[in-house]
Design a protein around this motif. Structure first.
Motif, PDB file in Angstrom:
ATOM      1  N   LEU A 121     -52.619  58.794 173.831  1.00  0.00           N
ATOM      2  CA  LEU A 121     -53.277  58.521 172.554  1.00  0.00           C
ATOM      3  C   LEU A 121     -53.501  57.030 172.341  1.00  0.00           C
ATOM      4  CD1 LEU A 121     -54.469  59.993 170.204  1.00  0.00           C
ATOM      5  CD2 LEU A 121     -52.216  60.088 169.128  1.00  0.00           C
ATOM      6  N   VAL A 122     -52.539  56.197 172.754  1.00  0.00           N
ATOM      7  CA  VAL A 122     -52.704  54.745 172.630  1.00  0.00           C
ATOM      8  C   VAL A 122     -53.909  54.277 173.449  1.00  0.00           C
ATOM      9  CG1 VAL A 122     -51.663  52.504 173.135  1.00  0.00           C
ATOM     10  CG2 VAL A 122     -50.260  54.335 172.171  1.00  0.00           C
ATOM     11  N   LEU A 123     -54.037  54.777 174.669  1.00  0.00           N
ATOM     12  CA  LEU A 123     -55.158  54.383 175.520  1.00  0.00           C
ATOM     13  C   LEU A 123     -56.479  54.915 174.986  1.00  0.00           C
ATOM     14  CD1 LEU A 123     -53.436  54.916 178.980  1.00  0.00           C
ATOM     15  CD2 LEU A 123     -54.165  52.718 178.022  1.00  0.00           C
ATOM     16  N   LEU A 124     -56.456  56.093 174.394  1.00  0.00           N
ATOM     17  CA  LEU A 124     -57.679  56.633 173.805  1.00  0.00           C
ATOM     18  C   LEU A 124     -58.156  55.749 172.651  1.00  0.00           C
ATOM     19  CD1 LEU A 124     -59.464  59.223 174.192  1.00  0.00           C
ATOM     20  CD2 LEU A 124     -58.300  60.123 172.187  1.00  0.00           C
ATOM     21  N   ILE A 125     -57.225  55.276 171.839  1.00  0.00           N
ATOM     22  CA  ILE A 125     -57.567  54.354 170.758  1.00  0.00           C
ATOM     23  C   ILE A 125     -58.085  53.029 171.330  1.00  0.00           C
ATOM     24  CG2 ILE A 125     -56.636  53.028 168.821  1.00  0.00           C
ATOM     25  CD1 ILE A 125     -56.910  55.992 168.231  1.00  0.00           C
ATOM     26  N   TRP A 126     -57.478  52.581 172.409  1.00  0.00           N
ATOM     27  CA  TRP A 126     -57.835  51.288 173.003  1.00  0.00           C
ATOM     28  C   TRP A 126     -59.248  51.279 173.560  1.00  0.00           C
ATOM     29  CZ3 TRP A 126     -57.716  46.397 173.565  1.00  0.00           C
ATOM     30  CH2 TRP A 126     -58.005  45.757 174.764  1.00  0.00           C
ATOM     31  N   ILE A 127     -59.696  52.378 174.181  1.00  0.00           N
ATOM     32  CA  ILE A 127     -60.999  52.372 174.841  1.00  0.00           C
ATOM     33  C   ILE A 127     -62.129  52.835 173.917  1.00  0.00           C
ATOM     34  CG2 ILE A 127     -59.967  52.746 177.106  1.00  0.00           C
ATOM     35  CD1 ILE A 127     -60.911  55.664 176.954  1.00  0.00           C
ATOM     36  N   THR A 128     -61.827  53.107 172.644  1.00  0.00           N
ATOM     37  CA  THR A 128     -62.860  53.547 171.713  1.00  0.00           C
ATOM     38  C   THR A 128     -62.888  52.644 170.485  1.00  0.00           C
ATOM     39  OG1 THR A 128     -61.337  55.101 170.610  1.00  0.00           O
ATOM     40  CG2 THR A 128     -62.674  55.958 172.415  1.00  0.00           C
ATOM     41  N   ARG A 129     -63.999  52.690 169.777  1.00  0.00           N
ATOM     42  CA  ARG A 129     -64.162  51.915 168.560  1.00  0.00           C
ATOM     43  C   ARG A 129     -64.093  52.833 167.344  1.00  0.00           C
ATOM     44  NH1 ARG A 129     -65.689  46.763 169.172  1.00  0.00           N
ATOM     45  NH2 ARG A 129     -66.266  46.103 171.268  1.00  0.00           N
ATOM     46  N   PRO A 130     -63.588  52.319 166.209  1.00  0.00           N
ATOM     47  CA  PRO A 130     -63.521  53.147 165.000  1.00  0.00           C
ATOM     48  C   PRO A 130     -64.895  53.671 164.612  1.00  0.00           C
ATOM     49  CG  PRO A 130     -62.277  51.104 164.714  1.00  0.00           C
ATOM     50  CD  PRO A 130     -63.053  50.959 165.988  1.00  0.00           C
ATOM     51  N   GLY A 131     -64.916  54.836 164.024  1.00  0.00           N
ATOM     52  CA  GLY A 131     -66.180  55.428 163.599  1.00  0.00           C
ATOM     53  C   GLY A 131     -66.556  56.621 164.443  1.00  0.00           C
ATOM     54  N   PRO A 132     -67.839  56.933 164.562  1.00  0.00           N
ATOM     55  CA  PRO A 132     -68.285  58.121 165.290  1.00  0.00           C
ATOM     56  C   PRO A 132     -67.811  58.167 166.741  1.00  0.00           C
ATOM     57  CG  PRO A 132     -70.083  57.228 163.976  1.00  0.00           C
ATOM     58  CD  PRO A 132     -68.960  56.236 163.897  1.00  0.00           C
ATOM     59  N   GLN A 133     -67.762  56.996 167.422  1.00  0.00           N
ATOM     60  CA  GLN A 133     -67.333  56.983 168.816  1.00  0.00           C
ATOM     61  C   GLN A 133     -65.904  57.502 168.953  1.00  0.00           C
ATOM     62  OE1 GLN A 133     -65.915  53.502 171.451  1.00  0.00           O
ATOM     63  NE2 GLN A 133     -68.137  53.505 171.762  1.00  0.00           N
ATOM     64  N   ARG A 134     -65.002  56.963 168.138  1.00  0.00           N
ATOM     65  CA  ARG A 134     -63.609  57.403 168.215  1.00  0.00           C
ATOM     66  C   ARG A 134     -63.470  58.841 167.736  1.00  0.00           C
ATOM     67  NH1 ARG A 134     -59.532  53.188 166.089  1.00  0.00           N
ATOM     68  NH2 ARG A 134     -60.275  52.234 168.021  1.00  0.00           N
ATOM     69  N   SER A 135     -64.277  59.221 166.757  1.00  0.00           N
ATOM     70  CA  SER A 135     -64.222  60.584 166.258  1.00  0.00           C
ATOM     71  C   SER A 135     -64.595  61.585 167.346  1.00  0.00           C
ATOM     72  CB  SER A 135     -65.151  60.743 165.047  1.00  0.00           C
ATOM     73  OG  SER A 135     -65.098  62.056 164.544  1.00  0.00           O
ATOM     74  N   ARG A 136     -65.619  61.261 168.146  1.00  0.00           N
ATOM     75  CA  ARG A 136     -66.008  62.144 169.242  1.00  0.00           C
ATOM     76  C   ARG A 136     -64.908  62.240 170.292  1.00  0.00           C
ATOM     77  NH1 ARG A 136     -71.109  59.585 168.422  1.00  0.00           N
ATOM     78  NH2 ARG A 136     -70.683  58.106 170.120  1.00  0.00           N
ATOM     79  N   ALA A 137     -64.319  61.087 170.624  1.00  0.00           N
ATOM     80  CA  ALA A 137     -63.241  61.092 171.608  1.00  0.00           C
ATOM     81  C   ALA A 137     -62.031  61.873 171.107  1.00  0.00           C
ATOM     82  CB  ALA A 137     -62.835  59.648 171.939  1.00  0.00           C
ATOM     83  N   MET A 138     -61.719  61.693 169.826  1.00  0.00           N
ATOM     84  CA  MET A 138     -60.578  62.389 169.250  1.00  0.00           C
ATOM     85  C   MET A 138     -60.807  63.898 169.215  1.00  0.00           C
ATOM     86  SD  MET A 138     -57.606  61.383 168.187  1.00  0.00           S
ATOM     87  CE  MET A 138     -57.887  59.691 167.681  1.00  0.00           C
ATOM     88  N   THR A 139     -62.049  64.305 169.041  1.00  0.00           N
ATOM     89  CA  THR A 139     -62.372  65.725 169.047  1.00  0.00           C
ATOM     90  C   THR A 139     -62.051  66.343 170.399  1.00  0.00           C
ATOM     91  OG1 THR A 139     -64.102  65.486 167.377  1.00  0.00           O
ATOM     92  CG2 THR A 139     -64.243  67.397 168.820  1.00  0.00           C
ATOM     93  N   VAL A 140     -62.423  65.649 171.477  1.00  0.00           N
ATOM     94  CA  VAL A 140     -62.128  66.156 172.816  1.00  0.00           C
ATOM     95  C   VAL A 140     -60.615  66.174 173.047  1.00  0.00           C
ATOM     96  CG1 VAL A 140     -62.519  65.817 175.288  1.00  0.00           C
ATOM     97  CG2 VAL A 140     -64.323  65.257 173.658  1.00  0.00           C
ATOM     98  N   PHE A 141     -59.937  65.123 172.606  1.00  0.00           N
ATOM     99  CA  PHE A 141     -58.485  65.036 172.779  1.00  0.00           C
ATOM    100  C   PHE A 141     -57.779  66.175 172.055  1.00  0.00           C
ATOM    101  CE2 PHE A 141     -54.305  63.448 171.444  1.00  0.00           C
ATOM    102  CZ  PHE A 141     -53.787  63.017 172.660  1.00  0.00           C
ATOM    103  N   VAL A 142     -58.175  66.427 170.838  1.00  0.00           N
ATOM    104  CA  VAL A 142     -57.535  67.470 170.047  1.00  0.00           C
ATOM    105  C   VAL A 142     -57.857  68.851 170.605  1.00  0.00           C
ATOM    106  CG1 VAL A 142     -57.522  68.557 167.771  1.00  0.00           C
ATOM    107  CG2 VAL A 142     -57.363  66.080 167.976  1.00  0.00           C
ATOM    108  N   LEU A 143     -59.047  69.009 171.168  1.00  0.00           N
ATOM    109  CA  LEU A 143     -59.385  70.275 171.806  1.00  0.00           C
ATOM    110  C   LEU A 143     -58.395  70.570 172.931  1.00  0.00           C
ATOM    111  CD1 LEU A 143     -61.354  72.648 172.123  1.00  0.00           C
ATOM    112  CD2 LEU A 143     -62.684  71.237 173.696  1.00  0.00           C
ATOM    113  N   ALA A 144     -58.029  69.542 173.694  1.00  0.00           N
ATOM    114  CA  ALA A 144     -57.056  69.717 174.770  1.00  0.00           C
ATOM    115  C   ALA A 144     -55.711  70.151 174.219  1.00  0.00           C
ATOM    116  CB  ALA A 144     -56.919  68.417 175.565  1.00  0.00           C
ATOM    117  N   ILE A 145     -55.303  69.555 173.100  1.00  0.00           N
ATOM    118  CA  ILE A 145     -54.028  69.930 172.485  1.00  0.00           C
ATOM    119  C   ILE A 145     -54.083  71.349 171.953  1.00  0.00           C
ATOM    120  CG2 ILE A 145     -52.431  69.435 170.593  1.00  0.00           C
ATOM    121  CD1 ILE A 145     -53.239  66.528 170.775  1.00  0.00           C
TER     122      ILE A 145
END
Length: 489
Positions: free
Chosen positions: A151-175
């Motif tokens: 999760l720390v690395l996911l935050i590091w390689i993304t920017r706040p806003g829609p970009q991070r929201s899209r990445a977080m969606t994929v991450f949460v899908l995995a969980i």
């Protein structure tokens, strides 16, 4: 790359002010240069890491009867195949998050996944109970070390806003689909190849993760500091004791001496942790996360959501096999409607969050979980899969898809950048603790109802009714106190 701590990625959890992203100071040094566009391969590798850690919690469950027969486990000893992993994972994840901040989250992830791969090979090759239990303990250690860094690395390689929201969606899908996929994969592998493959299957996936992380994921800045040894001992002792007590409460009794001793140690560990962390400059658990209801509420909600979900999956497996006569493979297939609804919702979640904000979307998801669990609690012995489970499965999938991404985003956004590792560890710890808490409470209610003559379906319905309180409390906390992190349109 600089080893200085990141500048704040959001705002202090003790500060109630909401600073829209477009009004914050520029953070050009907060992200690697390549993050102007979302790096989907890197995101997928990190999500795959989280997926194998979550799957490992459930994939073994379907194979337990075969494991018992093949290795000669006793009825009581067999439970340690599951609990030893959860115990070590939940007990060490707070400490490992701090270790990852010091040595680098990418390095910690690589070491953790390497340990996990070796442990999986040892587990699949086990010829006696002690060897399999040792492998599961080693898997838990690897998972605890790797999990916070994802999760720390996911935050590091993304920017706040829609970009991070899209990445977080994929991450949460995995969980979210990990547990359901674990049931399906466990049934398929056990039926076709043998129980050993519920362990071996992690090896090729883990190797892909190792190669992918090395090639695609940059290291995040470290936070060099003296390790908080006292806080590490207190947090590990407290979490391990609490998870152990919750896991064994149903089988041994809530008032049994081992369980009471575990809860006493957990309370002592928590008190010691608070006293130690008040004075340490680089605490394992920053107390600032819990000084305001607005910052503590999402963390508590993250504990309560898995509490309800763990019970739903557990009792769905019981009902389909004991009441409907499903095979392990059929049980795994029966969860596909849940996974499909989850997948569809996850595709839409990032857009919904951008338009409406985390609080509205997350609250809607929690309401879906609440109503889905309440619907499922009406099940009775005369129900078929289509009549009693299909509708609740779909609603629960829709609710889960809308819930975890916004909740995770709020938790991580409110953390100062220097404490991202601690926030990620707490996020993982709350999930482990919540799953153990929910299963302990609901299985105790189930056992009492069954002993009272309620029958299999009646006991399951009673347990699910008790479980409704978890998403209800989560919804109340999140809807009332969660701090928004994105502007809406």
């Amino acid at each position: 790359m600089s080893t200085q701590p990141l500048q704040s990625a959001g705002h202090d959890p003790g500060d109630d002010r909401v600073i829209p992203p477009d009004q914050r100071p520029a953070e050009s040094g907060d992200h690697p240069p390549s993050s102007q566009r979302l790096q989907y391969p890197a995101v997928i590798v990190l999500c795959l890491t989280q997926l194998i850690l979550v799957i490992d919690n459930s994939v073994v469950n379907v194979a337990l009867p075969q494991i018992r027969h093949a290795l000669g486990f006793s009825a009581t000893g067999l439970s340690w195949v599951v609990t030893s992993y959860a115990l070590v994972f939940g007990g060490l994840v707070l400490l490992s998050g701090r270790v990852g901040s010091i040595i680098g989250p990418r390095r910690a992830l690589l070491i953790g996944v390497s340990i996990f791969i070796v442990a999986s090979a040892l587990g699949g090759a086990a010829t006696m109970p002690a060897m399999l239990i040792a492998a599961r303990v080693l898997q838990g250690l690897g998972a605890a070390l790797a999990a916070p860094g994802t999760l720390v690395l996911l935050i590091w390689i993304t920017r706040p806003g829609p970009q991070r929201s899209r990445a977080m969606t994929v991450f949460v899908l995995a969980i979210s689909i990990g547990a359901a996929l674990g049931l399906l994969l466990g049934g398929l592998l056990t039926t076709s190849l043998g129980w050993e493959w519920v362990m071996f299957v992690s090896i090729p996936i883990g190797l892909v993760v190792l190669v992918g992380v090395r090639l695609l994921v940059p290291e995040a800045p470290r936070a060099p500091a003296r390790l908080d040894v006292g806080g590490a001992v207190a947090s590990t002792t407290g979490m391990t004791a609490l998870v152990y007590g919750l896991i064994n409460a149903e089988s041994q009794g809530w008032a049994s001496p081992p369980v009471l001793v575990s809860f006493a140690l957990a309370i002592a560990g928590l008190l010691a942790l608070v006293l130690i962390e008040r004075r340490h400059a680089a605490p394992v658990v920053p107390l600032s996360f819990f000084t305001r209801t607005r910052s503590a509420a999402p963390l508590l909600a993250m504990m309560l959501i898995p509490a309800g979900q763990a019970g739903f999956l557990y009792f769905a497996a019981l009902f389909t096999q004991n009441a409907l006569g499903f095979t392990p493979l059929q049980t795994g297939l029966s969860v596909l409607p849940f996974s499909a609804a989850l997948l569809v919702t996850n595709i839409l979640t990032s857009r919904m969050v951008t338009r409406h904000g985390e609080r509205i979307v997350g609250s809607l998801g929690m309401f879906g979980l609440l109503t889905g669990l309440l619907w499922m609690s009406r099940i009775d012995a005369a129900d078929t899969f289509a009549g009693g489970l299909l509708g609740p499965f779909v609603l629960l999938g829709l609710g889960a898809g809308l819930t975890v991404a916004p909740l995770t985003a709020v938790i991580m956004h409110q953390a100062p950048a220097a404490h991202l590792g601690a926030a990620s560890s707490l996020n993982q710890a709350m999930q482990q603790l919540g799953g153990a808490l929910g299963l302990a409470v609901m299985t105790t209610v189930y056992g009492s109802a069954a002993a009272g003559g309620a029958g299999e379906a009646g006991a399951i319905a009673t347990a699910l009714t008790a479980g409704v309180v978890f998403p209800l409390l989560a919804l109340t906390l999140f809807a009332t106190w969660a701090r928004p992190t994105t502007t809406t349109h």
